[in-house]
Design a protein around this motif. Structure first.
Motif, PDB file in Angstrom:
ATOM      1  N   SER A  66      21.210  10.079 -48.329  1.00 40.10           N
ATOM      2  CA  SER A  66      21.073  11.330 -47.581  1.00 40.10           C
ATOM      3  C   SER A  66      21.379  12.493 -48.530  1.00 40.10           C
ATOM      4  O   SER A  66      22.302  12.424 -49.341  1.00 40.10           O
ATOM      5  CB  SER A  66      22.033  11.351 -46.385  1.00 40.10           C
ATOM      6  N   ILE A  67      20.626  13.560 -48.429  1.00 44.95           N
ATOM      7  CA  ILE A  67      20.795  14.761 -49.250  1.00 44.95           C
ATOM      8  C   ILE A  67      21.065  15.937 -48.323  1.00 44.95           C
ATOM      9  O   ILE A  67      20.314  16.167 -47.373  1.00 44.95           O
ATOM     10  CB  ILE A  67      19.540  15.035 -50.101  1.00 44.95           C
ATOM     11  N   SER A  68      22.157  16.638 -48.604  1.00 45.94           N
ATOM     12  CA  SER A  68      22.511  17.823 -47.817  1.00 45.94           C
ATOM     13  C   SER A  68      22.634  19.016 -48.757  1.00 45.94           C
ATOM     14  O   SER A  68      23.333  18.947 -49.785  1.00 45.94           O
ATOM     15  CB  SER A  68      23.829  17.593 -47.067  1.00 45.94           C
ATOM     16  N   ILE A  69      21.995  20.132 -48.446  1.00 42.23           N
ATOM     17  CA  ILE A  69      22.000  21.352 -49.276  1.00 42.23           C
ATOM     18  C   ILE A  69      22.694  22.459 -48.481  1.00 42.23           C
ATOM     19  O   ILE A  69      22.293  22.771 -47.353  1.00 42.23           O
ATOM     20  CB  ILE A  69      20.570  21.775 -49.648  1.00 42.23           C
ATOM     21  N   GLY A  70      23.748  23.006 -49.072  1.00 43.66           N
ATOM     22  CA  GLY A  70      24.514  24.047 -48.394  1.00 43.66           C
ATOM     23  C   GLY A  70      23.889  25.431 -48.538  1.00 43.66           C
ATOM     24  O   GLY A  70      22.920  25.633 -49.275  1.00 43.66           O
ATOM     25  N   PRO A  71      24.456  26.434 -47.860  1.00 43.97           N
ATOM     26  CA  PRO A  71      23.905  27.810 -47.910  1.00 43.97           C
ATOM     27  C   PRO A  71      23.945  28.416 -49.318  1.00 43.97           C
ATOM     28  O   PRO A  71      23.055  29.196 -49.685  1.00 43.97           O
ATOM     29  CB  PRO A  71      24.798  28.573 -46.943  1.00 43.97           C
ATOM     30  N   SER A  72      24.955  28.069 -50.101  1.00 42.25           N
ATOM     31  CA  SER A  72      25.076  28.656 -51.451  1.00 42.25           C
ATOM     32  C   SER A  72      24.351  27.835 -52.500  1.00 42.25           C
ATOM     33  O   SER A  72      24.486  28.104 -53.697  1.00 42.25           O
ATOM     34  CB  SER A  72      26.551  28.773 -51.824  1.00 42.25           C
ATOM     35  N   GLY A  73      23.609  26.815 -52.063  1.00 43.02           N
ATOM     36  CA  GLY A  73      22.884  25.991 -53.017  1.00 43.02           C
ATOM     37  C   GLY A  73      23.609  24.736 -53.429  1.00 43.02           C
ATOM     38  O   GLY A  73      23.162  24.045 -54.362  1.00 43.02           O
ATOM     39  N   THR A  74      24.692  24.399 -52.756  1.00 48.77           N
ATOM     40  CA  THR A  74      25.414  23.175 -53.067  1.00 48.77           C
ATOM     41  C   THR A  74      24.587  21.973 -52.605  1.00 48.77           C
ATOM     42  O   THR A  74      24.093  21.929 -51.479  1.00 48.77           O
ATOM     43  CB  THR A  74      26.776  23.153 -52.381  1.00 48.77           C
ATOM     44  N   VAL A  75      24.467  20.993 -53.460  1.00 47.89           N
ATOM     45  CA  VAL A  75      23.690  19.787 -53.160  1.00 47.89           C
ATOM     46  C   VAL A  75      24.645  18.592 -53.149  1.00 47.89           C
ATOM     47  O   VAL A  75      25.364  18.377 -54.144  1.00 47.89           O
ATOM     48  CB  VAL A  75      22.565  19.562 -54.174  1.00 47.89           C
ATOM     49  N   VAL A  76      24.608  17.851 -52.045  1.00 49.58           N
ATOM     50  CA  VAL A  76      25.436  16.652 -51.906  1.00 49.58           C
ATOM     51  C   VAL A  76      24.499  15.463 -51.637  1.00 49.58           C
ATOM     52  O   VAL A  76      23.676  15.507 -50.718  1.00 49.58           O
ATOM     53  CB  VAL A  76      26.458  16.782 -50.765  1.00 49.58           C
ATOM     54  N   ILE A  77      24.612  14.413 -52.459  1.00 53.23           N
ATOM     55  CA  ILE A  77      23.802  13.197 -52.304  1.00 53.23           C
ATOM     56  C   ILE A  77      24.752  12.034 -52.032  1.00 53.23           C
ATOM     57  O   ILE A  77      25.620  11.743 -52.853  1.00 53.23           O
ATOM     58  CB  ILE A  77      22.968  12.912 -53.555  1.00 53.23           C
ATOM     59  N   ALA A  78      24.562  11.384 -50.862  1.00 49.85           N
ATOM     60  CA  ALA A  78      25.386  10.228 -50.477  1.00 49.85           C
ATOM     61  C   ALA A  78      24.506   8.992 -50.433  1.00 49.85           C
ATOM     62  O   ALA A  78      23.414   9.009 -49.847  1.00 49.85           O
ATOM     63  CB  ALA A  78      26.052  10.468 -49.129  1.00 49.85           C
ATOM     64  N   GLU A  79      24.977   7.918 -51.067  1.00 47.93           N
ATOM     65  CA  GLU A  79      24.223   6.666 -51.114  1.00 47.93           C
ATOM     66  C   GLU A  79      25.128   5.522 -50.643  1.00 47.93           C
ATOM     67  O   GLU A  79      26.306   5.484 -50.994  1.00 47.93           O
ATOM     68  CB  GLU A  79      23.726   6.388 -52.532  1.00 47.93           C
ATOM     69  N   ALA A  80      24.509   4.605 -49.857  1.00 52.09           N
ATOM     70  CA  ALA A  80      25.263   3.462 -49.342  1.00 52.09           C
ATOM     71  C   ALA A  80      24.321   2.255 -49.246  1.00 52.09           C
ATOM     72  O   ALA A  80      23.098   2.386 -49.158  1.00 52.09           O
ATOM     73  CB  ALA A  80      25.868   3.758 -47.974  1.00 52.09           C
ATOM     74  N   SER A  81      24.910   1.069 -49.275  1.00 51.51           N
ATOM     75  CA  SER A  81      24.120  -0.159 -49.138  1.00 51.51           C
ATOM     76  C   SER A  81      23.633  -0.306 -47.686  1.00 51.51           C
ATOM     77  O   SER A  81      24.359   0.009 -46.742  1.00 51.51           O
ATOM     78  CB  SER A  81      24.961  -1.368 -49.535  1.00 51.51           C
ATOM     79  N   ALA A  82      22.403  -0.787 -47.525  1.00 42.63           N
ATOM     80  CA  ALA A  82      21.807  -0.921 -46.181  1.00 42.63           C
ATOM     81  C   ALA A  82      22.031  -2.302 -45.585  1.00 42.63           C
ATOM     82  O   ALA A  82      21.529  -2.576 -44.485  1.00 42.63           O
ATOM     83  CB  ALA A  82      20.313  -0.622 -46.246  1.00 42.63           C
ATOM     84  N   TRP A  83      22.764  -3.174 -46.283  1.00 41.18           N
ATOM     85  CA  TRP A  83      22.915  -4.530 -45.771  1.00 41.18           C
ATOM     86  C   TRP A  83      23.676  -4.587 -44.458  1.00 41.18           C
ATOM     87  O   TRP A  83      23.315  -5.363 -43.541  1.00 41.18           O
ATOM     88  CB  TRP A  83      23.607  -5.398 -46.814  1.00 41.18           C
TER      89      TRP A  83
END
Length: 434
Positions: free
Chosen positions: A98-115
């Motif tokens: 999942s990728i979340s972009i904040g108002p000031s341009g902050t980018v957060v990428i979260a990754e997890a196993s789908a098992w």
């Protein structure tokens, strides 16, 4: 039908439910990861506004959220004016991200196993499959229970109909509670009562008619015996003897019809077919001679048959009479060996135009005739032949060829060989061997 309906209903409802449930579980896991990424992005924005530092140790504290059903294995944060921070190990496929972009341009990428998400989807599918299987089992159980409730009365109803068709004692079947089956059963009971009444009336009529006919026939036979005894002219004696034999045969026919109406079986005996042939020759030869036709009798089998004498004589008389009235040329009555050693066939054939094609397959049905007659003779002959365990059929339509199949006795059981002959006794000029 119940099992089919339950199976179709379960499949129509169950398969889409399984697919939809799996999609919802997967979407739920994906949504939870997106909410987590959005929460991290908001936290990073607030720290930037307050001037708090963001480092790897801070990210490590955020990497294990307690509110998620899975572990976030890799977290990447890229804030304005700072370097890209990444914690956690790389995630192999299958994975959720999942990728979340904040108002000031902050980018957060979260990754997890789908098992774990896949396992939840599998658990849901398994549970739904178990539910489908239980539904099918319950449907089968209900179907078997319902079918037994329906089939048992139908079996009794079929047995009652079979007894009714064989003119046996009327059976009493208790109502089963199914309205349609009970209506059919009541109608069968009423039909059986009507048939029983009609059969009783017919048997009573047959008994009365036979009694009324036997009395004048007995008187007639006595008069014929007197004529044969006291007459001095050979021709008169022969005619009286032939007439007396006809009266005796008619008396036996009446008795046979009475026995048939009572449901009694015919009395089969071992007899030589030549005896029947001689009787039929004396009866019909003069009639054929008047029409300038020839009547031939041939015994090729030379084997005793097992039959009722009067019935066999009546059947042959019916076939010969039909040949005389509707046939042409020479009429041949032959006795031949059957396909096995335990049977013989009597064949009656002439040289006429034969049976019309439109009644060829219905010749033994009552009321069917191609020449305006009553259509009773051949059906009655069929019933009589079946009463002695034989079979009559039209083996050839043009010219007409009728075949009567009878049981035969082995030559070793010939009555003339097994039983010694007695003395010849003369009774009213008729010679009989006892």
């Amino acid at each position: 039908m119940i099992i089919t309906a339950v199976t179709i209903s379960v499949l129509i409802l169950g398969i889409p439910s399984i697919i939809l449930g799996g999609i919802l579980v997967w979407k739920s896991e994906q949504l939870a990861l997106e909410n987590y990424a959005a929460t991290i992005s908001t936290t990073v924005e607030r720290r930037i506004d307050t001037g708090e530092p963001i480092n790897t140790e801070t990210l490590l504290g955020w990497l294990q959220p307690e509110h998620l059903n899975f572990e976030v294995q890799r977290l990447t944060v890229r804030a304005p004016g700072t370097q890209v921070l990444t914690v956690g190990a790389p995630v192999s496929d299958p994975q959720l991200s999942s990728i979340s972009i904040g108002p000031s341009g902050t980018v957060v990428i979260a990754e997890a196993s789908a098992w774990k998400a896949i396992m939840r989807v599998g658990a849901l599918i398994g549970a739904m499959f178990i539910g489908i299987l239980l539904s099918l089992l319950v449907g089968v159980w209900l179907a078997m229970k319902g079918s037994r409730r329906i089939s048992a009365p139908l079996i009794y109803l079929a047995a009652q109909a079979e007894q009714l068709g064989s003119v046996q004692v009327r059976a009493t079947v208790r109502p089963c509670g199914i309205e349609e089956i009970d209506l059919v059963q009541e109608e069968l009971v009423r039909t059986g009562e009507r048939m029983a009444g009609r059969l009783a009336a017919e048997r009573q009529f047959a008994a009365n008619a036979s009694h009324q006919l036997r009395t004048p026939l007995t008187a007639l036979s006595m008069r014929l015996e007197e004529i044969e005894l006291f007459s001095k002219e050979p021709e008169v004696q022969d005619e009286a003897r032939i007439c007396l034999e006809q009266v005796e045969r008619l008396t036996q026919v009446i008795q046979d019809l009475l026995n048939t109406s009572k449901g009694q079986a015919a009395n089969a005996e071992a007899l030589h077919i030549l005896e029947i042939f001689n009787q039929q020759r004396e009866e019909w030869e003069e009639s054929f001679r008047k029409q300038k036709r020839e009547l031939k009798f041939i015994d090729e089998a030379a084997q005793p048959v097992l039959a009722d004498r009067s019935i066999l004589a009546q059947v042959l008389a019916t076939l010969i009479e039909n040949s005389l009235r509707y046939g042409a040329g020479t009429t041949t009555v032959a006795c031949r060996r059957g396909t096995s050693s335990r049977g013989v066939v009597l064949v009656v054939i002439d040289e006429g135009i034969g049976v019309p094609a439109e009644i060829e397959n219905r010749i033994f049905e009552k009321g069917v005739s191609g020449h305006g007659s009553s259509g009773i003779g051949l059906p009655l002959a069929k019933d009589l032949v079946q009463a002695i365990g034989g079979r009559i059929e039209l083996t050839q339509a043009r010219p007409a060829e009728f075949t009567v199949s009878l049981a035969a006795l082995p030559t070793s059981l010939d009555p003339d060989l097994v039983i010694p002959k007695g003395a010849v006794v003369s009774v009213s000029r008729r010679r009989r061997r006892f």
